[in-house]
Design a protein around this motif. Structure first.
Motif, mmCIF file in Angstrom:
data_model
loop_
_atom_site.group_PDB
_atom_site.id
_atom_site.type_symbol
_atom_site.label_atom_id
_atom_site.label_comp_id
_atom_site.label_asym_id
_atom_site.label_seq_id
_atom_site.Cartn_x
_atom_site.Cartn_y
_atom_site.Cartn_z
ATOM 1 N N LEU A 7 0.601 -1.107 -0.016
ATOM 2 C CA LEU A 7 0.154 -0.378 0.396
ATOM 3 C C LEU A 7 0.684 1.261 -0.238
ATOM 4 N N ARG A 8 1.724 1.004 0.690
ATOM 5 C CA ARG A 8 3.058 2.634 0.916
ATOM 6 C C ARG A 8 3.889 2.781 -0.655
ATOM 7 N N LEU A 30 -4.777 6.847 4.800
ATOM 8 C CA LEU A 30 -4.040 5.340 5.619
ATOM 9 C C LEU A 30 -1.830 5.801 5.635
ATOM 10 N N VAL A 31 -1.832 6.235 4.016
ATOM 11 C CA VAL A 31 -0.253 6.065 4.105
ATOM 12 C C VAL A 31 0.348 7.629 4.831
ATOM 13 N N GLU A 32 -0.463 8.462 5.056
ATOM 14 C CA GLU A 32 0.417 9.311 6.116
ATOM 15 C C GLU A 32 -0.186 8.684 7.182
ATOM 16 N N ALA A 33 -0.868 7.983 8.090
ATOM 17 C CA ALA A 33 -0.565 7.220 9.377
ATOM 18 C C ALA A 33 0.405 6.940 9.431
ATOM 19 N N ASP A 34 0.127 5.986 8.092
ATOM 20 C CA ASP A 34 1.448 5.377 8.374
ATOM 21 C C ASP A 34 2.983 5.458 8.807
ATOM 22 N N LYS A 36 3.586 8.495 10.211
ATOM 23 C CA LYS A 36 3.487 8.721 11.003
ATOM 24 C C LYS A 36 3.856 7.665 12.183
ATOM 25 N N VAL A 37 3.157 6.383 12.212
ATOM 26 C CA VAL A 37 3.958 5.586 13.207
ATOM 27 C C VAL A 37 5.605 5.152 12.995
ATOM 28 N N ARG A 38 5.517 4.584 11.684
ATOM 29 C CA ARG A 38 7.609 4.927 11.496
ATOM 30 C C ARG A 38 7.690 5.759 12.170
ATOM 31 N N GLN A 39 7.368 7.000 12.411
ATOM 32 C CA GLN A 39 8.188 8.187 12.036
ATOM 33 C C GLN A 39 8.269 8.340 14.474
ATOM 34 N N LEU A 40 7.273 7.545 14.605
ATOM 35 C CA LEU A 40 6.943 7.715 16.448
ATOM 36 C C LEU A 40 8.248 6.250 17.135
ATOM 37 N N LYS A 41 8.401 4.826 15.781
ATOM 38 C CA LYS A 41 8.559 4.188 16.085
ATOM 39 C C LYS A 41 9.890 4.674 16.085
ATOM 40 N N THR A 42 10.528 5.380 15.160
ATOM 41 C CA THR A 42 12.368 5.637 14.762
ATOM 42 C C THR A 42 12.470 7.004 17.042
ATOM 43 N N GLU A 43 11.539 7.374 16.524
ATOM 44 C CA GLU A 43 11.623 8.168 18.211
ATOM 45 C C GLU A 43 11.777 6.908 18.953
ATOM 46 N N GLU A 84 6.119 7.022 26.717
ATOM 47 C CA GLU A 84 5.515 7.837 25.846
ATOM 48 C C GLU A 84 5.246 7.438 24.844
ATOM 49 N N LEU A 85 6.714 8.132 23.628
ATOM 50 C CA LEU A 85 6.321 7.816 22.432
ATOM 51 C C LEU A 85 5.803 6.535 22.192
ATOM 52 N N ASN A 86 6.011 5.640 22.912
ATOM 53 C CA ASN A 86 5.838 4.363 22.327
ATOM 54 C C ASN A 86 4.601 4.406 22.381
ATOM 55 N N GLU A 87 3.902 4.905 23.845
ATOM 56 C CA GLU A 87 2.423 4.565 23.711
ATOM 57 C C GLU A 87 1.347 4.815 22.227
ATOM 58 N N LYS A 88 2.510 6.569 22.342
ATOM 59 C CA LYS A 88 1.494 7.320 21.368
ATOM 60 C C LYS A 88 1.194 6.599 20.092
ATOM 61 N N ARG A 89 2.810 5.558 19.626
ATOM 62 C CA ARG A 89 3.146 5.050 18.261
ATOM 63 C C ARG A 89 2.056 4.058 18.411
ATOM 64 N N GLU A 90 1.767 3.129 19.193
ATOM 65 C CA GLU A 90 0.703 1.731 19.582
ATOM 66 C C GLU A 90 -0.382 2.501 19.496
ATOM 67 N N SER A 91 -0.732 3.123 19.900
ATOM 68 C CA SER A 91 -2.281 3.376 19.717
ATOM 69 C C SER A 91 -2.865 3.773 17.866
ATOM 70 N N LEU A 92 -1.636 5.006 17.687
ATOM 71 C CA LEU A 92 -2.396 4.784 16.521
ATOM 72 C C LEU A 92 -1.731 3.945 15.061
ATOM 73 N N GLU A 93 -1.053 2.830 16.361
ATOM 74 C CA GLU A 93 -0.528 2.140 15.571
ATOM 75 C C GLU A 93 -2.216 0.904 14.792
ATOM 76 N N LYS A 94 -2.918 0.585 16.224
ATOM 77 C CA LYS A 94 -3.705 0.566 16.639
ATOM 78 C C LYS A 94 -4.854 0.328 15.466
ATOM 79 N N GLU A 95 -4.981 2.001 15.516
ATOM 80 C CA GLU A 95 -6.483 2.528 14.811
ATOM 81 C C GLU A 95 -6.208 1.715 13.598
ATOM 82 N N LEU A 96 -4.445 1.598 12.371
ATOM 83 C CA LEU A 96 -3.935 1.606 11.886
ATOM 84 C C LEU A 96 -4.584 0.078 10.986
#
Length: 422
Positions: A7-8, A30-34, A36-43, A84-96
């Motif tokens: 999809l990406r 969808l692509v934007e969310a993806d 963002k997820v990866r960006q948060l993951k790296t951080e 904290e960053l990871n939790e943000k990533r998790e919730s966004l990733e779950k949504e996606l």
RNA sequence: GGAAGGAUGGCAGAGCGGUUGAAUGCGCUGGUCUUGAAAACCAGUAUACCUUUGCAGGUAUCCAGGGUUCGAAUCCCUGUCCUUCCGCCA
């Protein structure tokens, strides 16, 4: 589930594919969310890395007997930030992820385009419309007169949509099951499975029934188990979360099970008799294959189902489902429809589909192409072989005689032990 | 339903809360040796994801999910599965 990496790479292709199914999907979101997820993951991973390093040096310092009070506080803060960053990533990733679970499989390129069932392409027919010297009766009349199906007592006990097969009716049902299984096992090389009828939510998710179609399933709340709507569910999930060897493929499995369907929203859709019921028997065929040649495999699977109809001498046609009518998980589907002389309509008795890697990704069905190679998702296919009630309808109506008796097709005689029901 | 014990890499099997992604053995792969093979010896041998053109680096994973802690395979809680015993039962 679709491949997020694909999809990406080409979101537009997916948008077009879903459009053909009649869905407008905001792939950009969808692509934007993806992203963002990866960006948060790296951080979060970088922060975690810092925290890990800090802990490590504390361990070092402690062994050397140095004071570690301050270092501990600093490390704690780092750890918290990472969390904290990871939790943000998790919730966004779950949504996606939840969104992706609700999106259907794109159809293969050779699937005819269309909006709904009227655009399905009727293909070849086998046999011909049986001729009668009298007016053929519908199955519910024949069955009631012969006292082989009891509709009233079925609904007395369980409500409408439940029937009792009685005497030769029950025997005919059983004969069909045995005939199907025996043919598939002895002549087509299937392995017969006898599977649980109640399965867990994650098993339902594996084949695509959940989360989207929960309202069509019977659910046992106390144990959080679902009654299967088709043997496809337990049979396809048989190897879930496993890695098969290439030599095990193609893996052809078959199973007879009762199927339970709530048919919510389908009440009163002008179906008399046993055309649409809440519980029915079905023999199912499931293939696990390598990704190549899935269209060829699909044709072969379909031919297995056709052979059963041919042996029964039932007139049928092939329907190539269009993009708008193809089921949620399938990439290409052929329906087999049998002729019902009593009602003058076609009845779907088999639906043969390839799911490409859509189910495999959900159920984590993988295989190793070569020894030592990386595991890859395999492909799943399935088809009914066949659905019992509608076959039974076609037999009763096709083989009915003027006196109301039913001739038994030759292939079923050994299983019935008689030539006719009268 | 009650009680107890267990779950670690392909397999077997260690593992005082601190350079443990994890000893050791087996298996597997490559190499040395050999006419060839075996044996012996040497080396290598999990998965997923993220960053990077690449080299490489990072994160997570010791059944799963939470928690304690600067730090968890190791301690605590919950769930799943397996084993044993008791009860019930087709």
């Amino acid at each position: 589930m679709i491949d997020l990496v694909a999809l990406r790479k080409d979101p537009e292709a997916f948008a077009v594919a879903w459009k053909l199914r009649g869905m407008d999907v905001d792939v950009t979101a969808l692509v934007e969310a993806d992203t963002k997820v990866r960006q948060l993951k790296t951080e979060s991973e970088n922060k975690r890395s810092e925290a890990n390093a800090a802990s490590k040096s504390i361990g070092q310092a402690a062994r050397e007997g140095k004071d570690i009070g301050e270092a501990k506080e600093a490390a704690r803060l780092l750890g918290e930030e990472a969390k904290e960053l990871n939790e943000k990533r998790e919730s966004l990733e779950k949504e996606l992820h939840d969104q992706l679970l609700g999106l259907p499989n794109p159809c293969l390129s050779d699937v005819p385009h269309g909006a709904g069932e009227n655009d399905n392409v009727a293909g070849e027919q086998w046999g011909s419309v049986p001729g009668f010297t009298f007016a053929p009766k519908p199955h519910w009349e024949l069955a009631t007169e012969l006292d082989i199906i009891d509709f009233e007592r079925g609904s007395k006990m369980s409500g409408s949509g439940f029937v009792v097969y009685k005497g030769m009716g029950a025997r005919l049902n059983r004969a069909l099951i045995n005939f199907f299984l025996q043919t598939l096992v002895d002549e087509e090389g299937y392995t017969e499975l006898n599977v649980p009828l109640l399965v867990r939510p994650e098993t339902m998710q594996g084949t695509g029934q959940l989360p989207k179609f929960g309202d069509q399933l019977y659910h046992c709340q106390e144990d959080d188990l679902y009654l299967i709507p088709t043997a496809e569910v337990p049979v396809t999930n048989f190897y879930a979360n496993e890695i098969l060897d290439a030599e095990q493929l193609p893996c052809k499995m078959t199973a007879h099970t009762p199927c339970f369907r709530r048919e919510a929203g389908a009440a009163g859709v002008g179906t008399r008799g046993i055309t649409r019921v809440h519980q029915f028997d079905k023999v199912e065929m499931v293939w696990l294959t390598k990704p190549e040649d899935t269209e060829k495999n699909l044709l072969e699977l379909r031919s297995n189902a056709e052979k059963l109809l041919q042996k029964l001498g039932l007139h049928y046609r092939i329907l190539d489902l269009c993009t708008g009518d193809t089921g949620f998980s399938a990439a290409h589907t052929y329906d087999l429809e049998v002729w019902s002389p009593g009602t003058g309509t076609w009845l779907e008795v088999s639906s043969c589909s390839t799911f490409t890697d859509f189910q495999s990704r959900r159920a984590k069905l993988r295989y190793r192409p070569e020894k030592g190679a990386k595991p890859e998702l395999l492909y799943t296919l399935n088809g009914s072989g066949l659905a019992l009630p509608r076959c039974l309808i076609a037999i009763l109506e096709t083989y009915q005689q003027e006196d109301g008796s039913i001739e038994i097709p030759d292939v079923l005689k050994p299983f019935m032990g008689l030539d006719a029901i009268s």
